[in-house]
Design a protein around this motif. Structure first.
Motif, PDB file in Angstrom:
ATOM      1  N   PHE A   1      15.476  26.189  26.570  1.00 25.57           N
ATOM      2  CA  PHE A   1      16.725  26.945  26.436  1.00 25.57           C
ATOM      3  C   PHE A   1      17.862  26.389  27.290  1.00 25.57           C
ATOM      4  N   PRO A   2      17.661  26.208  28.603  1.00 21.38           N
ATOM      5  CA  PRO A   2      18.760  25.640  29.401  1.00 21.38           C
ATOM      6  C   PRO A   2      19.180  24.252  28.907  1.00 21.38           C
ATOM      7  N   ALA A   3      18.197  23.443  28.537  1.00 20.34           N
ATOM      8  CA  ALA A   3      18.516  22.094  28.060  1.00 20.34           C
ATOM      9  C   ALA A   3      19.351  22.172  26.776  1.00 20.34           C
ATOM     10  N   ALA A   4      18.962  23.103  25.874  1.00 24.29           N
ATOM     11  CA  ALA A   4      19.706  23.257  24.624  1.00 24.29           C
ATOM     12  C   ALA A   4      21.121  23.744  24.893  1.00 24.29           C
ATOM     13  N   TYR A   5      21.249  24.650  25.871  1.00 23.13           N
ATOM     14  CA  TYR A   5      22.572  25.182  26.205  1.00 23.13           C
ATOM     15  C   TYR A   5      23.493  24.063  26.694  1.00 23.13           C
ATOM     16  N   VAL A   6      22.963  23.243  27.575  1.00 19.93           N
ATOM     17  CA  VAL A   6      23.761  22.125  28.104  1.00 19.93           C
ATOM     18  C   VAL A   6      24.153  21.174  26.969  1.00 19.93           C
ATOM     19  N   LEU A   7      23.184  20.850  26.095  1.00 17.00           N
ATOM     20  CA  LEU A   7      23.464  19.935  24.988  1.00 17.00           C
ATOM     21  C   LEU A   7      24.513  20.526  24.041  1.00 17.00           C
ATOM     22  N   ALA A   8      24.396  21.832  23.762  1.00 20.28           N
ATOM     23  CA  ALA A   8      25.303  22.474  22.811  1.00 20.28           C
ATOM     24  C   ALA A   8      26.730  22.558  23.346  1.00 20.28           C
ATOM     25  N   ARG A   9      26.861  22.841  24.646  1.00 21.51           N
ATOM     26  CA  ARG A   9      28.197  23.039  25.222  1.00 21.51           C
ATOM     27  C   ARG A   9      28.817  21.731  25.710  1.00 21.51           C
ATOM     28  N   MET A  10      28.038  20.658  25.645  1.00 24.21           N
ATOM     29  CA  MET A  10      28.540  19.385  26.124  1.00 24.21           C
ATOM     30  C   MET A  10      29.639  18.850  25.196  1.00 24.21           C
ATOM     31  N   GLN A  11      30.646  18.209  25.797  1.00 26.75           N
ATOM     32  CA  GLN A  11      31.685  17.604  24.975  1.00 26.75           C
ATOM     33  C   GLN A  11      31.945  16.199  25.461  1.00 26.75           C
ATOM     34  N   GLY A  12      32.635  15.425  24.628  1.00 33.31           N
ATOM     35  CA  GLY A  12      33.008  14.095  25.082  1.00 33.31           C
ATOM     36  C   GLY A  12      31.973  13.050  24.734  1.00 33.31           C
ATOM     37  N   ARG A  13      32.043  11.910  25.427  1.00 34.40           N
ATOM     38  CA  ARG A  13      31.317  10.747  24.941  1.00 34.40           C
ATOM     39  C   ARG A  13      29.837  10.764  25.262  1.00 34.40           C
ATOM     40  N   TRP A  14      29.350  11.703  26.105  1.00 28.29           N
ATOM     41  CA  TRP A  14      27.925  11.706  26.426  1.00 28.29           C
ATOM     42  C   TRP A  14      27.105  12.523  25.446  1.00 28.29           C
ATOM     43  N   LYS A  15      27.789  13.347  24.635  1.00 21.08           N
ATOM     44  CA  LYS A  15      27.053  14.223  23.724  1.00 21.08           C
ATOM     45  C   LYS A  15      26.231  13.414  22.710  1.00 21.08           C
ATOM     46  N   GLY A  16      26.859  12.382  22.128  1.00 24.31           N
ATOM     47  CA  GLY A  16      26.158  11.564  21.142  1.00 24.31           C
ATOM     48  C   GLY A  16      24.903  10.908  21.704  1.00 24.31           C
ATOM     49  N   PRO A  17      25.046  10.172  22.824  1.00 21.45           N
ATOM     50  CA  PRO A  17      23.858   9.541  23.415  1.00 21.45           C
ATOM     51  C   PRO A  17      22.766  10.535  23.793  1.00 21.45           C
ATOM     52  N   LEU A  18      23.141  11.714  24.315  1.00 24.22           N
ATOM     53  CA  LEU A  18      22.116  12.688  24.706  1.00 24.22           C
ATOM     54  C   LEU A  18      21.380  13.220  23.464  1.00 24.22           C
ATOM     55  N   THR A  19      22.131  13.447  22.366  1.00 22.45           N
ATOM     56  CA  THR A  19      21.486  13.871  21.122  1.00 22.45           C
ATOM     57  C   THR A  19      20.516  12.804  20.639  1.00 22.45           C
ATOM     58  N   LEU A  20      20.958  11.559  20.678  1.00 18.18           N
ATOM     59  CA  LEU A  20      20.103  10.443  20.259  1.00 18.18           C
ATOM     60  C   LEU A  20      18.831  10.396  21.116  1.00 18.18           C
ATOM     61  N   LEU A  21      19.004  10.630  22.417  1.00 20.75           N
ATOM     62  CA  LEU A  21      17.876  10.595  23.348  1.00 20.75           C
ATOM     63  C   LEU A  21      16.905  11.763  23.095  1.00 20.75           C
ATOM     64  N   THR A  22      17.407  12.847  22.510  1.00 20.32           N
ATOM     65  CA  THR A  22      16.541  13.986  22.191  1.00 20.32           C
ATOM     66  C   THR A  22      15.799  13.759  20.882  1.00 20.32           C
ATOM     67  N   VAL A  23      16.474  13.141  19.899  1.00 22.55           N
ATOM     68  CA  VAL A  23      15.837  12.913  18.593  1.00 22.55           C
ATOM     69  C   VAL A  23      14.829  11.770  18.676  1.00 22.55           C
ATOM     70  N   PHE A  24      15.135  10.769  19.473  1.00 19.02           N
ATOM     71  CA  PHE A  24      14.308   9.561  19.548  1.00 19.02           C
ATOM     72  C   PHE A  24      12.814   9.831  19.801  1.00 19.02           C
ATOM     73  N   PRO A  25      12.450  10.664  20.814  1.00 17.24           N
ATOM     74  CA  PRO A  25      11.019  10.891  21.046  1.00 17.24           C
ATOM     75  C   PRO A  25      10.305  11.487  19.837  1.00 17.24           C
ATOM     76  N   LEU A  26      11.033  12.273  19.006  1.00 14.57           N
ATOM     77  CA  LEU A  26      10.424  12.877  17.818  1.00 14.57           C
ATOM     78  C   LEU A  26       9.912  11.825  16.854  1.00 14.57           C
ATOM     79  N   MET A  27      10.575  10.673  16.863  1.00 13.77           N
ATOM     80  CA  MET A  27      10.229   9.637  15.898  1.00 13.77           C
ATOM     81  C   MET A  27       9.065   8.783  16.389  1.00 13.77           C
ATOM     82  N   VAL A  28       8.864   8.764  17.712  1.00  9.16           N
ATOM     83  CA  VAL A  28       7.752   7.992  18.258  1.00  9.16           C
ATOM     84  C   VAL A  28       6.474   8.813  18.072  1.00  9.16           C
ATOM     85  N   GLY A  29       5.425   8.176  17.556  1.00 11.16           N
ATOM     86  CA  GLY A  29       4.208   8.908  17.207  1.00 11.16           C
ATOM     87  C   GLY A  29       3.531   9.576  18.391  1.00 11.16           C
ATOM     88  N   ASN A  30       2.758  10.628  18.089  1.00  7.31           N
ATOM     89  CA  ASN A  30       2.065  11.367  19.139  1.00  7.31           C
ATOM     90  C   ASN A  30       1.033  10.521  19.864  1.00  7.31           C
TER      91      ASN A  30
END
Lengths: 265, 273
Positions: B78-107
């Motif tokens: 929850f706190p992590a999602a809140y920070v990601l959601a309210r984030m603005q500017g140039r770091w939002k894209g990279p942080l989103t990418l960093l969150t999606v990336f592990p999902l694609m790497v196999g278990n």
């Protein structure tokens, strides 16, 4: 002070998700076979060693073939379906849309088991091997690549209305010309994203493949699982690192075409 | 134009609907050690599974791990999602990418990472020894499995929550603040109720993933730790009792879906009052 702790905590959550991947990448450069920390030195030789181990090299090539064919088929079939789902009106459309996405909702283990018994029955009926063959694995993995393509292409088509296509048709373009000159370029980002995601999903899948592989016809994730049940060493870490880097590169490409935060929900 | 749907629909019917129907049919058959399977229509396999103390234990372990991992993922996410959601500017894209990336790497790859960290001669034990403490057995415990599963599912939780939190207007929080509400009150009275759809969707998604985890319990739990998904495969690979294995698969599917729907309904009703 409070703000610092809050940020540190949130940073730790993101770090914890990435930590295992960093650890395995670090291990792949250790200069000793048996893990101990800190390492005695660093080396590249496990990458050579990994390629010389037959099960990993063959698993990598098998997974690559499987993912390329499954993603190729999925993109064709899935793009056609997504186009019809967004642009056409017909009874039962919502139901068919749900049906096409449903393979992603059924647990991989249950679906993998179902495919296994199904293939056994079909083999008995027509006397052709399906398990432990590439076509059998492709047939299973299409259940990943079709829904992912449908989801991503439909999402990208929803953002663009049919106005441009109608205008071209009114100006006298034939249906095939409209498709080639207007529709296809508009769909491009969705199709590319669908292809890349389908490839990754198929390449990394374990559960659907587990019962369908056989000697010499195994995928990389299955070979890694079998190896890891006995030991973890820098050779395996090198195999894992290659995948992490490959997927990272594909994600950076995908990121240019779609809004990644929309992919999950 | 609806004909364009035909290949995709036929594929899903042939490769998913037909196999699932066949597996369900198998689960009603009888098992015989000599003939393997005898056609029948009996609930016997389901009854045998739920009355067998071993499989009760497996189901209980699975449910415990899934509930705990979902709760931990919700609290951490929850706190992590809140920070990601309210984030603005140039770091939002990279942080989103960093969150999606592990999902694609196999278990399997991510479990290998935890084996590196938690093993007897792994990073954490080496660090403990360097500080003068004795080593701890961390691998092949329920705790290791929960840690592994939580980090696998966290990105799903974060992304689902963040997409809902993004749609909550910042004005609502600012208004509460201006009226004198403390940060925790703003969270409890404004952010949490408005993000409830995300909490429900994220928890349901994560719970389903935990219930069906395969690679993480096998690799981090070891041979003696059993969850449902590996137990289903064992029935097909190590024994020949397919009707029983089919029944186990559908018990896993029904328990997961039933609890997910009941939990979502309960959470939503509680907050509507």
């Amino acid at each position: 002070m409070r703000a610092v702790m809050w940020r540190g905590g949130v940073g730790a959550v993101f770090a914890a998700v990435l930590l295992p991947m960093v650890a395995v990448m670090w291990l792949s450069f250790f200069d000793q076979e048996v893990i101990s920390f800190p390492p005695e030195g660093y080396t590249w030789r496990w990458y050579v060693n990994a390629w010389e181990k037959k099960q990993f090299a063959r698993g990598f090539v098998n997974s690559l073939q499987l993912a390329l064919v499954a993603a190729g088929l999925g993109v064709f079939v899935g793009t056609a379906a997504a186009y019809a789902l967004v642009r056409a009106e017909f009874p039962g459309k919502a139901f068919l849309g749900t049906l096409l996405l449903s393979p992603l909702a059924v647990p991989g283990v249950v679906l993998g088991t179902a495919l296994y018994v199904f293939f056994v029955e079909v083999e008995n009926a027509i006397d052709i091997d399906i398990r432990a063959t590439l076509p059998g694995l492709i047939a299973a993995h299409v259940l990943l690549t079709v829904p992912w393509t449908v989801r991503l292409v439909a999402a990208s088509l929803q953002g663009i209305g049919p106005a441009a296509e109608e205008a071209a048709a009114n100006l006298g373009a034939r249906p095939w010309t409209v498709f080639r000159r207007i529709t296809l370029p508009m769909m491009r980002s969705g199709v590319v994203a669908g292809a890349l995601f389908s490839f990754i999903q198929s390449f990394e899948n374990l559960e659907l493949s587990l019962l369908l592989v056989g000697p010499g016809r195994s995928t990389l994730p299955v070979e890694m699982l079998n190896y890891l049940e006995f030991r973890i060493d820098p050779t395996l870490a090198a195999v894992a690192t290659i995948q992490i880097v490959l997927i990272g590169a594909l994600m950076l490409v995908t990121d240019r075409y779609v809004n990644l935060s929309r992919v999950v929900s | 134009m609806a004909a364009l749907l035909l290949p995709a629909v036929l594929l899903v019917l042939a490769m998913m609907v037909a196999p699932m129907a066949l597996l369900f049919r198998y689960s009603l058959n009888l098992y015989s050690p000599t003939e393997l399977m005898i056609a029948a229509v009996t609930p016997g396999n389901y009854l045998a599974a739920v009355t067998d103390p071993y499989y009760w234990g497996v189901l209980r372990t699975t449910l415990t791990v899934a509930f705990e991992a979902t709760l931990i993922a919700l609290i951490l996410g929850f706190p992590a999602a809140y920070v990601l959601a309210r984030m603005q500017g140039r770091w939002k894209g990279p942080l989103t990418l960093l969150t999606v990336f592990p999902l694609m790497v196999g278990n399997v790859v991510r479990a290998a990472g935890w084996m590196t960290l938690l093993g007897n001669s792994g990073v954490l034990n080496a660090a403990l020894k360097a500080m003068g403490f004795g080593g701890i057995e961390m691998m092949y415990t329920q705790g290791a499995v929960i840690v592994g599963i939580v980090t696998v599912v966290l990105p799903y939780m974060i992304l689902t929550l963040a997409s809902v939190i993004e749609s909550i207007p910042v004005n609502a929080e600012e208004a509460a603040q201006n009226l004198g509400a403390r940060p925790f009150t703003v969270f409890r009275r404004i952010v949490l109720p408005l993000s409830l759809p995300g909490v429900v969707a994220g928890s349901a998604l994560v719970f389903i993933l935990c219930m069906n985890a395969y690679a993480t319990p096998v690799l981090l739990g070891g041979a003696r730790f059993k969850m449902m998904a590996p137990a289903v495969y064992d029935q097909f690979v190590r024994t020949t009792n397919w009707p029983f294995g089919a029944a186990l698969a559908f018990i896993l599917l029904f328990v997961t879906l039933g609890l997910t729907m009941a939990g979502s309904a309960l959470l939503q009703r509680r907050y509507r009052r």
